[in-house]
Design an enzyme around this catalytic site. Structure first.
Site, PDB file in Angstrom:
ATOM      1  N   PHE A  11      16.772  49.765  15.566  1.00 26.41           N
ATOM      2  CA  PHE A  11      15.385  49.421  15.866  1.00 26.41           C
ATOM      3  C   PHE A  11      14.725  50.461  16.781  1.00 26.41           C
ATOM      4  CE2 PHE A  11      12.918  46.821  19.105  1.00 26.41           C
ATOM      5  CZ  PHE A  11      11.731  46.845  18.407  1.00 26.41           C
ATOM      6  N   VAL A  27      25.906  59.058  12.396  1.00 26.32           N
ATOM      7  CA  VAL A  27      25.860  57.982  11.403  1.00 26.32           C
ATOM      8  C   VAL A  27      27.272  57.481  11.134  1.00 26.32           C
ATOM      9  CG1 VAL A  27      23.799  58.941  10.303  1.00 26.32           C
ATOM     10  CG2 VAL A  27      26.054  59.557   9.412  1.00 26.32           C
ATOM     11  N   TYR A 130      28.235  41.390  27.904  1.00 27.58           N
ATOM     12  CA  TYR A 130      27.439  42.530  27.417  1.00 27.58           C
ATOM     13  C   TYR A 130      26.846  43.313  28.591  1.00 27.58           C
ATOM     14  CZ  TYR A 130      23.262  44.933  25.717  1.00 27.58           C
ATOM     15  OH  TYR A 130      22.282  45.866  25.466  1.00 27.58           O
TER      16      TYR A 130
END
Length: 303
Positions: A11, A27, A130
């Protein structure tokens, strides 16, 4: 700076690519790609092969990692967000990369503010596995910086909004798009947010500006709003009309407690203010988009 971007298909990463030439993107094996040079990896960990990734690279913007989710364990976060990040930074430093921009989380500071906004000097209180992984990565990166001279820049964004946003903003957008009545008429809390356009612009500035080295920036639009105003802005961006019902905040908190959704309700009705002024003081950076301008992109994406 020639920039290596991790998380370029995410995003935030897609917006970074829109705003600035990227020398090389990282990637995953099997991902389709086009445009700039790429470096393929199978996973982000201590065994990731970075050979050849840093050729002609001066700076890294590191977005890749595990997002906040109940589906990941503490070990998952440790292996990817901490160990994988530090391995990347160490290998980059050995190869002569000058700058490492790490996208952390405002969760490192905590879940809510009461009297004063969070600042880059505030006490840290990671509230989840997290957030703890992001803070542990920050600490490890600062140690690498001391040992190698790698210029580390830490950016802790508030909730990031924009077209196709995941997580809480995506859920809010879907809610506003489908439901014309919302329960926030009496909610006058104070929260900071940042548009994906503004965050991408700040990250690019941090990668290029010499004065960013060694700094921690709390990233926001610099505009404090209530959840009522925020959802109204979403509705306006989507060209929708919403009615805000005057539901008492204590009722929403009680419902959250009964339904086991206390954290989610607090994220909606609690305060989370940040002092992001050091980005302007140090870098001269001013968010290029207002919330209204950024929200307008929601309608363009919704067509």
């Amino acid at each position: 700076m020639n920039i290596l971007l991790t998380g370029g298909f995410g995003f935030i990463g897609q917006q970074v690519v829109k705003l600035s030439p990227i020398k090389r993107k990282v990637v995953r094996m099997g991902e389709s790609y086009s445009g700039s040079s790429v470096h393929q990896i199978d996973t982000l960990s201590t065994t990731t092969n970075w050979q050849g990734a840093f050729t002609d690279i001066n700076a890294i913007i590191h977005l890749a990692g595990l997002a906040h989710s109940n589906s990941f364990s503490e070990q998952d976060y440790q292996e990817v967000n901490v160990d994988g990040t530090l391995h990347l930074a160490n290998e980059a430093a050995k190869s002569g990369v000058k700058r490492f921009v790490f996208v952390s989380s405002i969760g490192v500071n905590g879940t809510s503010t009461y009297q004063t906004p969070f600042s880059s000097l505030s006490k840290v209180e990671p509230h989840s596995a997290y957030a703890q992984s992001k803070y542990d990565a920050e600490v490890g990166l600062q140690k690498i910086a001391e040992e190698t001279g790698l210029e580390v820049v830490i950016v802790r964004p508030t909730l990031v909004y924009g077209p196709n946003a995941p997580g809480n903003f995506g859920a809010l957008t879907r809610l506003v798009n489908k439901v014309p009545v919302l329960p926030f008429g009496l909610v006058n809390n104070k929260r900071d947010f940042i548009s994906v356009q503004n965050l991408a612009d700040l990250l690019i500035t941090c990668a290029n500006d010499p004065k960013a080295a060694g700094r921690t920036f709390l990233a926001s639009d610099g505009q404090v709003v209530s959840i009522k105003d925020f959802t109204n802005a979403i509705a306006k961006g989507l060209n929708k009309r919403v009615i805000q019902l005057p539901i008492p905040v204590w009722c929403m908190r009680l419902a959250g407690k009964l339904l086991g959704k206390e954290v989610m309700i607090e994220q909606l009705v609690g305060n989370l203010e940040v002092d992001s002024s050091n980005a302007q003081e140090v870098l001269g950076w001013i968010p290029p988009y207002t919330m209204q301008q950024a929200m307008h992109s929601l309608l363009e994406n919704n067509k």
